[in-house]
Design a protein around this motif. Structure first.
Motif, PDB file in Angstrom:
ATOM      1  N   ARG A 139      12.196 -14.157 -17.599  1.00  0.00           N
ATOM      2  CA  ARG A 139      11.232 -13.745 -18.042  1.00  0.00           C
ATOM      3  C   ARG A 139      10.201 -13.643 -17.499  1.00  0.00           C
ATOM      4  O   ARG A 139       9.002 -12.835 -17.068  1.00  0.00           O
ATOM      5  CB  ARG A 139      10.607 -14.454 -19.676  1.00  0.00           C
ATOM      6  CG  ARG A 139       9.693 -13.435 -20.157  1.00  0.00           C
ATOM      7  CD  ARG A 139       9.420 -14.417 -21.773  1.00  0.00           C
ATOM      8  NE  ARG A 139       8.974 -15.273 -21.911  1.00  0.00           N
ATOM      9  CZ  ARG A 139       9.527 -16.477 -22.075  1.00  0.00           C
ATOM     10  NH1 ARG A 139      10.705 -16.217 -22.552  1.00  0.00           N
ATOM     11  NH2 ARG A 139       8.867 -17.657 -21.983  1.00  0.00           N
ATOM     12  N   GLU A 140       9.517 -14.876 -16.581  1.00  0.00           N
ATOM     13  CA  GLU A 140       8.377 -15.463 -16.507  1.00  0.00           C
ATOM     14  C   GLU A 140       8.634 -14.470 -14.350  1.00  0.00           C
ATOM     15  O   GLU A 140       7.487 -13.900 -14.049  1.00  0.00           O
ATOM     16  CB  GLU A 140       9.058 -16.850 -15.148  1.00  0.00           C
ATOM     17  CG  GLU A 140       8.341 -17.269 -17.058  1.00  0.00           C
ATOM     18  CD  GLU A 140       6.737 -17.394 -17.071  1.00  0.00           C
ATOM     19  OE1 GLU A 140       5.860 -17.489 -15.935  1.00  0.00           O
ATOM     20  OE2 GLU A 140       6.507 -16.927 -18.068  1.00  0.00           O
ATOM     21  N   ALA A 141      10.344 -14.835 -14.192  1.00  0.00           N
ATOM     22  CA  ALA A 141      10.145 -13.358 -12.682  1.00  0.00           C
ATOM     23  C   ALA A 141       9.823 -11.502 -13.264  1.00  0.00           C
ATOM     24  O   ALA A 141       8.856 -11.837 -12.045  1.00  0.00           O
ATOM     25  CB  ALA A 141      11.511 -13.598 -12.368  1.00  0.00           C
ATOM     26  N   PHE A 142      10.727 -11.646 -13.977  1.00  0.00           N
ATOM     27  CA  PHE A 142      10.062  -9.671 -14.615  1.00  0.00           C
ATOM     28  C   PHE A 142       8.414  -9.932 -14.676  1.00  0.00           C
ATOM     29  O   PHE A 142       8.136  -9.036 -14.262  1.00  0.00           O
ATOM     30  CB  PHE A 142      10.908  -9.277 -15.930  1.00  0.00           C
ATOM     31  CG  PHE A 142      12.667  -9.253 -15.151  1.00  0.00           C
ATOM     32  CD1 PHE A 142      12.324  -7.722 -14.230  1.00  0.00           C
ATOM     33  CD2 PHE A 142      13.471  -9.423 -15.381  1.00  0.00           C
ATOM     34  CE1 PHE A 142      13.424  -7.670 -13.611  1.00  0.00           C
ATOM     35  CE2 PHE A 142      14.910  -9.291 -14.827  1.00  0.00           C
ATOM     36  CZ  PHE A 142      14.832  -7.786 -14.004  1.00  0.00           C
ATOM     37  N   GLU A 143       7.504 -10.735 -15.244  1.00  0.00           N
ATOM     38  CA  GLU A 143       6.103 -10.632 -15.190  1.00  0.00           C
ATOM     39  C   GLU A 143       6.118 -10.537 -14.620  1.00  0.00           C
ATOM     40  O   GLU A 143       4.678 -10.090 -14.400  1.00  0.00           O
ATOM     41  CB  GLU A 143       5.813 -11.588 -16.544  1.00  0.00           C
ATOM     42  CG  GLU A 143       6.811 -10.857 -17.944  1.00  0.00           C
ATOM     43  CD  GLU A 143       5.943 -12.248 -19.378  1.00  0.00           C
ATOM     44  OE1 GLU A 143       5.295 -13.352 -18.834  1.00  0.00           O
ATOM     45  OE2 GLU A 143       6.300 -12.104 -20.289  1.00  0.00           O
ATOM     46  N   SER A 144       6.264 -11.472 -13.024  1.00  0.00           N
ATOM     47  CA  SER A 144       5.291 -11.437 -11.935  1.00  0.00           C
ATOM     48  C   SER A 144       6.256 -10.520 -11.196  1.00  0.00           C
ATOM     49  O   SER A 144       5.514  -9.790  -9.929  1.00  0.00           O
ATOM     50  CB  SER A 144       5.769 -12.251 -10.906  1.00  0.00           C
ATOM     51  OG  SER A 144       7.077 -12.421 -10.801  1.00  0.00           O
ATOM     52  N   GLU A 145       6.504  -8.712 -12.011  1.00  0.00           N
ATOM     53  CA  GLU A 145       6.610  -7.989 -10.997  1.00  0.00           C
ATOM     54  C   GLU A 145       7.878  -7.145 -10.263  1.00  0.00           C
ATOM     55  O   GLU A 145       7.678  -6.778  -9.334  1.00  0.00           O
ATOM     56  CB  GLU A 145       5.060  -7.307 -10.634  1.00  0.00           C
ATOM     57  CG  GLU A 145       4.286  -7.011 -11.529  1.00  0.00           C
ATOM     58  CD  GLU A 145       2.751  -6.562 -10.756  1.00  0.00           C
ATOM     59  OE1 GLU A 145       2.531  -6.374  -9.672  1.00  0.00           O
ATOM     60  OE2 GLU A 145       2.104  -6.856 -11.721  1.00  0.00           O
ATOM     61  N   GLN A 146       8.593  -8.659 -10.159  1.00  0.00           N
ATOM     62  CA  GLN A 146      10.003  -8.184  -9.945  1.00  0.00           C
ATOM     63  C   GLN A 146      11.159  -7.222 -10.680  1.00  0.00           C
ATOM     64  O   GLN A 146      11.084  -7.162 -11.745  1.00  0.00           O
ATOM     65  CB  GLN A 146      10.964  -9.338 -10.191  1.00  0.00           C
ATOM     66  CG  GLN A 146       9.827 -10.597  -9.332  1.00  0.00           C
ATOM     67  CD  GLN A 146       9.548 -10.454  -7.751  1.00  0.00           C
ATOM     68  OE1 GLN A 146       9.942 -10.125  -7.157  1.00  0.00           O
ATOM     69  NE2 GLN A 146       8.610 -11.069  -7.438  1.00  0.00           N
ATOM     70  N   GLN A 147      11.473  -6.790  -9.836  1.00  0.00           N
ATOM     71  CA  GLN A 147      12.239  -5.298  -9.804  1.00  0.00           C
ATOM     72  C   GLN A 147      13.926  -5.740 -10.015  1.00  0.00           C
ATOM     73  O   GLN A 147      14.795  -5.015 -10.992  1.00  0.00           O
ATOM     74  CB  GLN A 147      12.026  -4.687  -9.689  1.00  0.00           C
ATOM     75  CG  GLN A 147      10.811  -3.687  -9.067  1.00  0.00           C
ATOM     76  CD  GLN A 147      10.145  -2.400  -8.681  1.00  0.00           C
ATOM     77  OE1 GLN A 147      11.344  -1.828  -7.471  1.00  0.00           O
ATOM     78  NE2 GLN A 147       9.109  -2.131  -8.672  1.00  0.00           N
ATOM     79  N   LYS A 148      14.595  -6.286  -9.911  1.00  0.00           N
ATOM     80  CA  LYS A 148      15.809  -6.845  -9.593  1.00  0.00           C
ATOM     81  C   LYS A 148      15.843  -8.776  -9.154  1.00  0.00           C
ATOM     82  O   LYS A 148      15.222  -9.617  -8.712  1.00  0.00           O
ATOM     83  CB  LYS A 148      16.655  -6.814  -8.035  1.00  0.00           C
ATOM     84  CG  LYS A 148      16.792  -5.005  -8.213  1.00  0.00           C
ATOM     85  CD  LYS A 148      18.044  -4.494  -7.069  1.00  0.00           C
ATOM     86  CE  LYS A 148      16.481  -4.680  -5.951  1.00  0.00           C
ATOM     87  NZ  LYS A 148      17.939  -4.223  -4.586  1.00  0.00           N
ATOM     88  N   VAL A 149      16.248  -8.934 -10.031  1.00  0.00           N
ATOM     89  CA  VAL A 149      17.416 -10.949 -10.940  1.00  0.00           C
ATOM     90  C   VAL A 149      17.814 -11.144 -10.801  1.00  0.00           C
ATOM     91  O   VAL A 149      18.706 -10.394 -11.396  1.00  0.00           O
ATOM     92  CB  VAL A 149      15.640 -10.994 -11.771  1.00  0.00           C
ATOM     93  CG1 VAL A 149      15.178 -12.652 -11.950  1.00  0.00           C
ATOM     94  CG2 VAL A 149      13.921 -10.780 -11.816  1.00  0.00           C
ATOM     95  N   VAL A 150      18.226 -11.731 -10.453  1.00  0.00           N
ATOM     96  CA  VAL A 150      19.351 -12.612  -9.807  1.00  0.00           C
ATOM     97  C   VAL A 150      18.966 -13.946  -9.790  1.00  0.00           C
ATOM     98  O   VAL A 150      18.228 -14.574  -9.139  1.00  0.00           O
ATOM     99  CB  VAL A 150      20.057 -12.674  -8.453  1.00  0.00           C
ATOM    100  CG1 VAL A 150      21.397 -13.412  -8.324  1.00  0.00           C
ATOM    101  CG2 VAL A 150      20.631 -11.059  -8.253  1.00  0.00           C
ATOM    102  N   ILE A 151      19.950 -14.369 -10.933  1.00  0.00           N
ATOM    103  CA  ILE A 151      20.128 -16.542 -11.418  1.00  0.00           C
ATOM    104  C   ILE A 151      21.608 -16.968 -10.629  1.00  0.00           C
ATOM    105  O   ILE A 151      22.572 -16.435 -10.660  1.00  0.00           O
ATOM    106  CB  ILE A 151      20.038 -16.901 -12.987  1.00  0.00           C
ATOM    107  CG1 ILE A 151      19.557 -18.051 -12.946  1.00  0.00           C
ATOM    108  CG2 ILE A 151      21.138 -16.208 -13.147  1.00  0.00           C
ATOM    109  CD1 ILE A 151      19.264 -18.359 -14.210  1.00  0.00           C
ATOM    110  N   ILE A 152      21.825 -17.747 -10.126  1.00  0.00           N
ATOM    111  CA  ILE A 152      22.365 -18.702  -9.317  1.00  0.00           C
ATOM    112  C   ILE A 152      22.339 -20.217  -9.996  1.00  0.00           C
ATOM    113  O   ILE A 152      21.260 -20.283  -9.962  1.00  0.00           O
ATOM    114  CB  ILE A 152      22.915 -18.497  -7.725  1.00  0.00           C
ATOM    115  CG1 ILE A 152      21.593 -19.122  -7.393  1.00  0.00           C
ATOM    116  CG2 ILE A 152      23.376 -16.667  -7.766  1.00  0.00           C
ATOM    117  CD1 ILE A 152      22.724 -19.386  -5.735  1.00  0.00           C
ATOM    118  N   GLY A 153      23.707 -21.109 -10.077  1.00  0.00           N
ATOM    119  CA  GLY A 153      23.390 -22.306 -10.310  1.00  0.00           C
ATOM    120  C   GLY A 153      23.936 -23.071  -8.587  1.00  0.00           C
ATOM    121  O   GLY A 153      23.819 -22.607  -7.625  1.00  0.00           O
TER     122      GLY A 153
END
Length: 205
Positions: free
Chosen positions: A96-110
């Protein structure tokens, strides 16, 4: 969260604060706390090596508190503490924080996958140009990577985290929502001594 418009893509990296007795606890049952900590430090180095080569905004989210002086460079990696009662809530918050900062593609890894390669992470970002969700299946039934082209918070709800059903329930939910998705190669997280012995990236105890 500060906005960085250099790239409109973000790589979120979830890490645990590397403390003896608190990381790789299943592995520690057979190799001991000291060796388990050594393995986790090596996993962090492998993860950073992969992330260093990806030209996107990069964020490290710590399980307990932000480490000021560690291998994650402040100049390259934004640093945040994870927030939430369980893994799903923590990932949901970070997305949510990433998309609210106007990112258009978000990927998470551990930080548990010794076989992760930069080509796989780059493929995830590339596939988000034509797919709404990208998933990296783990051999244990979870996933080592999740990517979205839009924020879908429901994908973090109603899951039995750290169980073998996470991948299947996530894919079923994506299909129910009629979202397009791409599956990356299946990789193995290192959680046990057996996992460690099948890896050729980290020395055996």
């Amino acid at each position: 969260m500060p906005k960085n418009k250099k790239h409109l893509s973000a790589l979120i990296i979830f890490v645990k604060n590397p403390e003896k007795g608190k990381v790789k606890t299943r592995l520690a049952k057979t190799v001991g706390d000291e060796k388990a900590l050594d393995v986790y430090h090596e996993l962090l180095r492998i993860t950073k090596s992969v992330a260093d080569s990806i030209s996107v905004n990069k964020q490290v989210w710590y399980s307990q508190f932000v480490e000021e002086n560690d291998l994650w460079s402040k100049g390259t990696y934004e640093k945040y503490p994870q927030e939430g009662e369980n893994l799903g809530q923590r990932m949901q918050h970070a997305f949510r924080e990433a998309f609210e900062s106007e990112q258009q593609k978000v990927v998470i890894i551990g930080s548990d996958c010794a076989s992760l390669r930069n080509e796989i992470v780059q493929e995830a970002f590339n596939k988000l140009d034509t797919h709404e969700v990208v998933i990296g299946p783990a051999q244990d039934g979870g996933y080592y990577l999740l990517g979205m082209s839009e924020y879908y918070p429901v994908l973090f709800e109603g899951k039995s985290w750290s169980s073998s059903s996470v991948l299947q329930s996530t894919v079923e939910q994506v299909e129910k929502m009629n979202l397009s998705y791409h599956l990356l190669p299946t990789l193995n997280d290192i959680d046990t001594e057996a996992d460690l012995r099948t890896s050729n990236r980290i020395a055996l105890p």
